[in-house]
Design a protein around this motif. Structure first.
Motif, short mmCIF file in Angstrom:
data_model
loop_
_atom_site.label_atom_id
_atom_site.label_comp_id
_atom_site.label_asym_id
_atom_site.label_seq_id
_atom_site.Cartn_x
_atom_site.Cartn_y
_atom_site.Cartn_z
N LEU A 1 48.16 21.37 -46.89
CA LEU A 1 48.11 20.71 -44.96
C LEU A 1 49.07 19.33 -45.06
O LEU A 1 49.53 18.82 -45.37
CB LEU A 1 46.25 20.56 -44.43
N GLU A 2 49.61 19.40 -43.29
CA GLU A 2 49.74 18.39 -43.00
C GLU A 2 49.62 17.50 -41.03
O GLU A 2 49.41 19.37 -40.30
CB GLU A 2 51.15 18.79 -43.32
N SER A 3 49.85 17.15 -41.16
CA SER A 3 49.31 16.74 -39.25
C SER A 3 50.22 17.35 -38.86
O SER A 3 51.46 17.95 -38.45
CB SER A 3 49.64 15.47 -39.10
N ASP A 4 49.83 17.79 -37.58
CA ASP A 4 50.59 19.00 -36.73
C ASP A 4 51.33 17.81 -35.14
O ASP A 4 52.06 18.07 -34.73
CB ASP A 4 50.00 19.53 -36.28
N GLY A 5 51.30 16.64 -35.86
CA GLY A 5 51.91 15.61 -34.98
C GLY A 5 50.72 15.19 -33.63
O GLY A 5 50.82 13.72 -32.89
N ALA A 6 50.21 15.57 -33.61
CA ALA A 6 49.00 14.95 -32.65
C ALA A 6 47.49 15.06 -33.33
O ALA A 6 47.21 14.07 -34.30
CB ALA A 6 48.73 16.58 -31.97
N CYS A 7 46.93 15.75 -32.20
CA CYS A 7 45.16 15.47 -33.41
C CYS A 7 44.56 16.85 -34.88
O CYS A 7 43.99 16.55 -35.26
CB CYS A 7 44.12 15.52 -32.62
N GLY A 8 45.83 17.27 -34.56
CA GLY A 8 45.88 18.53 -35.23
C GLY A 8 46.19 19.00 -36.64
O GLY A 8 46.71 17.65 -37.39
N THR A 9 46.11 19.89 -37.62
CA THR A 9 46.70 20.19 -38.81
C THR A 9 47.38 21.45 -38.99
O THR A 9 47.06 22.23 -38.36
CB THR A 9 45.87 20.24 -39.63
N LYS A 10 48.77 21.48 -39.24
CA LYS A 10 49.52 22.33 -39.50
C LYS A 10 48.84 23.29 -41.05
O LYS A 10 48.92 22.15 -41.68
CB LYS A 10 51.55 22.29 -40.22
N VAL A 11 49.04 24.74 -40.73
CA VAL A 11 48.53 25.06 -42.23
C VAL A 11 49.03 25.93 -42.45
O VAL A 11 49.73 26.62 -42.17
CB VAL A 11 47.02 25.69 -41.51
N PHE A 12 49.35 26.32 -44.13
CA PHE A 12 50.14 27.39 -44.59
C PHE A 12 49.16 27.15 -45.63
O PHE A 12 48.67 27.23 -46.54
CB PHE A 12 51.06 26.78 -45.31
N MET A 13 49.27 28.82 -45.95
CA MET A 13 48.44 29.72 -46.91
C MET A 13 48.72 31.33 -47.71
O MET A 13 49.26 31.67 -46.75
CB MET A 13 46.52 29.74 -46.63
N ASN A 14 49.00 31.05 -48.81
CA ASN A 14 49.42 32.08 -49.91
C ASN A 14 47.96 32.96 -50.30
O ASN A 14 47.20 31.82 -51.33
CB ASN A 14 50.86 31.57 -50.81
N TYR A 15 48.41 33.93 -51.03
CA TYR A 15 47.39 34.13 -51.35
C TYR A 15 46.77 35.74 -51.41
O TYR A 15 47.93 36.64 -51.31
CB TYR A 15 45.55 34.00 -50.61
N PHE A 16 47.02 36.09 -52.49
CA PHE A 16 46.62 37.64 -53.41
C PHE A 16 45.59 37.23 -53.63
O PHE A 16 44.84 36.86 -55.15
CB PHE A 16 47.91 37.86 -54.31
#
Length: 213
Positions: free
Chosen positions: A157-172
């Motif tokens: 998780l990281e700030s998107d530069g505004a008020c939101g969040t960039k998300v990466f998820m990997n799952y199995f």
């Protein structure tokens, strides 16, 4: 618990925020509500591993990480949770999680370990949470519930530069038993975006929940 995961495990997760690693057979499975889901066929199990890329527009990365880690709160907002708690099993801390499955399928449960790191990468704040099944944990299986023995998940998780969040998820996960293809596809196509939507709502309600505790 941090001994379960290496520095490289955490780095591998957050690097996908910059450069998604999609070579080697990954295919775009679906794109909905600003979320892209890729999948990779696993020949050994006949199942798919998934990678999810998206943005949660209304909550900060730190708040997302706090909400994601709060097991007691998740029982309030995730309708698929039957049981969820952290405890010590013969000296090892692990998490027990039972998931509701639609009738006539049996519920599934997980016993897993997880770790969170709040990273500073050249001035960037990145939150990474890793989890994987812990077969050596001494937690007895329940009658009528199928134990998922092969599960892994990573979230960055990281700030998107505004008020939101960039998300990466990997799952199995390998849910075992005979799961209809339609249910597997629904879980990936609708369940994951639905989970992220629910999580955004949970983030917006988290301060109220904390005040009422």
């Amino acid at each position: 618990m941090s001994l379960q995961f290496t520095d490289e495990d955490f780095q591998t997760a957050w690097r996908e925020l910059d450069e998604p690693q999609l070579e080697g057979g990954w295919e775009l499975f679906t794109e909905t509500m600003g979320v892209k889901i890729y999948r990779l066929y696993d020949k050994e199990t006949g199942l798919y591993e998934y990678k999810v890329f998206g943005v949660l527009t209304t909550c900060t990365a730190e708040l997302c990480a706090d909400v994601y880690m709060d097991l007691a709160y998740r029982k309030h907002w995730d309708g698929y949770v039957k049981e969820l708690y952290e405890k010590e099993f013969d000296g090892q801390t692990a998490i027990y999680w039972e998931v509701k499955y639609p009738f006539p399928l049996s519920n599934r449960d997980y016993v897993y370990v997880r770790d969170r790191r709040d990273l500073d990468v050249d001035g960037r704040k990145i939150w990474v949470i890793l989890a994987r099944s812990s077969s050596q944990t001494a937690c007895a299986e329940k009658s009528g519930v199928l134990r998922v023995k092969d599960y892994k998940q990573s979230v960055a998780l990281e700030s998107d530069g505004a008020c939101g969040t960039k998300v990466f998820m990997n799952y199995f996960d390998n849910p075992g038993g005979m799961i209809p293809t339609w249910l597997v596809n629904w879980a990936a196509k609708s369940g994951v975006p639905g989970f992220l939507t629910d999580m955004q709502k949970a983030c917006s309600n988290y301060s109220n929940y904390c005040q009422k505790k």
